[in-house]
Design a protein around this motif. Structure first.
Motif, PDB file in Angstrom:
ATOM      1  N   SER A  29       0.810  -1.229   0.000  1.00 49.69           N
ATOM      2  CA  SER A  29       0.000   0.000   0.000  1.00 49.69           C
ATOM      3  C   SER A  29       0.838   1.271   0.000  1.00 49.69           C
ATOM      4  N   ALA A  30       2.162   1.144  -0.138  1.00 45.98           N
ATOM      5  CA  ALA A  30       3.066   2.296  -0.051  1.00 45.98           C
ATOM      6  C   ALA A  30       2.789   3.314  -1.153  1.00 45.98           C
ATOM      7  N   HIS A  31       2.761   4.609  -0.760  1.00 50.63           N
ATOM      8  CA  HIS A  31       2.638   5.676  -1.747  1.00 50.63           C
ATOM      9  C   HIS A  31       3.779   6.688  -1.619  1.00 50.63           C
ATOM     10  N   ASN A  32       4.776   6.374  -0.763  1.00 51.68           N
ATOM     11  CA  ASN A  32       6.002   7.167  -0.708  1.00 51.68           C
ATOM     12  C   ASN A  32       7.138   6.265  -0.228  1.00 51.68           C
TER      13      ASN A  32
ATOM     14  N   ARG B  54       4.818  -4.415  -6.432  1.00 53.35           N
ATOM     15  CA  ARG B  54       3.694  -4.586  -5.508  1.00 53.35           C
ATOM     16  C   ARG B  54       3.189  -6.034  -5.517  1.00 53.35           C
TER      17      ARG B  54
END
Length: 420
Positions: free
Chosen positions: A54-57, A120
């Motif tokens: 779920s990483a966005h950074n 992912r």
């Protein structure tokens, strides 16, 4: 420069988490047992991969890798201890070496999956083994030695019946373990006892020497090494290197109970010393001036070599890297992990194993993190020649300080350190 730092740190942060996990594992394995410690490992594994998915950074990636590293540190401590305590002495070497075999098989699987999957989806795939471990460990018994140390004799006999079969002499094995079980806790003053501090020093030194050979730097940056050596498909090259590691680790697992631990460490150390010396020679020939570059962002600046030089001797880089990985997999990969699960007395097994795992992953972090700067300081050839020197020290250390544990029970090994 900043992007390069982030890439290096992302690759090495998992080892930092594993170093912390080693300390945590040393506490858990003695407090709650071997089985429950392994089952609890699934939690940070799954949480870590969920964060990565779920990483966005980049900071979420760091945190996710830190969690999976933490779980890896605990696992790398508890699994060898569990296997050594449930195994029969005649097959303990083979089963203990299978720990490293599964590690390198997982690395190979990640390389193969990484060719076709996005990162992912790769994280999704990697979350499954921890769930499978949780499921299967729920059907496994606690180790008889831990149970006897907690005065749970009936459960220990039941565990031995499960592990050895109904016709084995469970009473005799229980009596052998009980003769060496120390019910009292471990005090710091007891580290003055040679039977505790000598195996601890040997274990820490084994972990130090295992990492200072540069294996993690080579494996983590295998693609970069091949790219800078002008090999077209670096990802496939990494698969080949991992395949070599799997094959030779399997060979080590099959022969270790016949050859012994020390013989494999001798052969492995000599092969690695030769291969890293050849690797240094390759870079010396490709870079006649002996200097990589004044730009510290470039690890291997083979472009400064004479036209066609590196391509004409590229076979030397391939042979050297393959030989190094094969040598490591044959001895210094699996054997140190096996030995630290064998040589510690029962009451000091948790804290001593924790110190060894902390040393291993801490050194892995330093070598991986500083590999870039080391090459800038010593040049490529100088760095690999330094690794070669440490491989020679590995052999000398093995000859003088490492005991042979082939065919001995854990109680016999403990008695040996009590006599010297």
């Amino acid at each position: 420069m900043y992007n390069n730092f982030l890439t290096c740190f992302l690759k090495s942060v998992v080892t930092l988490g594993a170093a912390v996990g080693g300390v945590l594992g040393g506490y858990l394995v003695d407090k709650i047992g071997r089985k429950l410690s392994l089952m609890l490992c699934s939690v940070p594994y799954v949480l870590g991969y969920i964060v990565i998915i779920s990483a966005h950074n980049v900071w979420m990636l760091y945190f996710g890798r830190m969690l999976t590293g933490l779980a890896s540190g605990v696992t790398s401590l508890v699994v060898p201890v569990y296997i050594s305590e449930v195994s029969h002495p005649k097959v303990r070497g083979m089963l203990g070496s299978c720990v490293q075999l599964m590690v390198v098989t997982g690395i190979l699987g990640a390389y193969v999956a990484g060719i076709t999957l996005k990162w992912r989806w790769l994280a999704v795939l990697c979350s499954f083994p921890s769930c499978i471990m949780l499921l299967f460990m729920s059907f496994m018994p606690e180790t008889p030695r831990f149970l006897l140390n907690r005065n749970k004799r009936a459960e220990a006999v039941a565990a031995l019946c499960f592990l050895r079969g109904p016709h084995a002499d469970h009473e005799w094995e229980c009596q052998q373990v009980e003769a060496s079980v120390q019910e009292e806790g471990l005090n710091l003053s007891e580290f003055k006892n040679p039977s505790i501090y000598r195996p601890l020093l040997i274990g820490v030194a084994l972990m130090f020497f295992q990492q200072i050979t540069g294996i993690n730097a080579v494996m983590f940056y295998a693609e970069t090494i091949f790219e800078e050596a002008n090999f077209k498909d670096s990802r496939m090259a990494s698969v080949v290197v991992s395949s070599i590691q799997v094959c030779f680790t399997a060979v080590a697992a099959l022969i270790i109970d016949k050859t012994g631990r020390k013989v494999l460490l001798y052969i492995s150390g000599l092969i690695m010393a030769l291969s890293t010396a050849l690797f240094g020679l390759y870079f010396k020939m490709a870079l006649p001036n002996g200097n990589n570059s004044s730009n510290s962002d470039v690890w291997f600046t083979l472009n400064s070599a004479s036209p066609g030089t590196e391509s004409s001797i590229s076979w030397l880089a391939v042979v050297s890297l393959g030989l190094f990985v094969a040598g490591f997999a044959l001895g210094w990969g699996p054997v140190p992990w096996l030995l630290i699960s064998e040589i510690f007395p029962l009451k000091a097994r948790g804290i001593s194993s924790g110190a060894c795992v902390l040393t291993n992953w801490g050194m892995a972090f330093l070598v991986t993190k500083e590999f870039h700067d080391l090459i800038g300081f010593l040049t490529s050839c100088g760095t690999f020649w330094l690794f070669s020197a440490f491989c020679c020290l590995n052999v000398i250390f093995t000859a003088f300080y490492v005991p042979e544990t082939k065919g001995q029970t854990l109680e016999q090994i403990e008695a040996y350190f009590g006599r010297i």
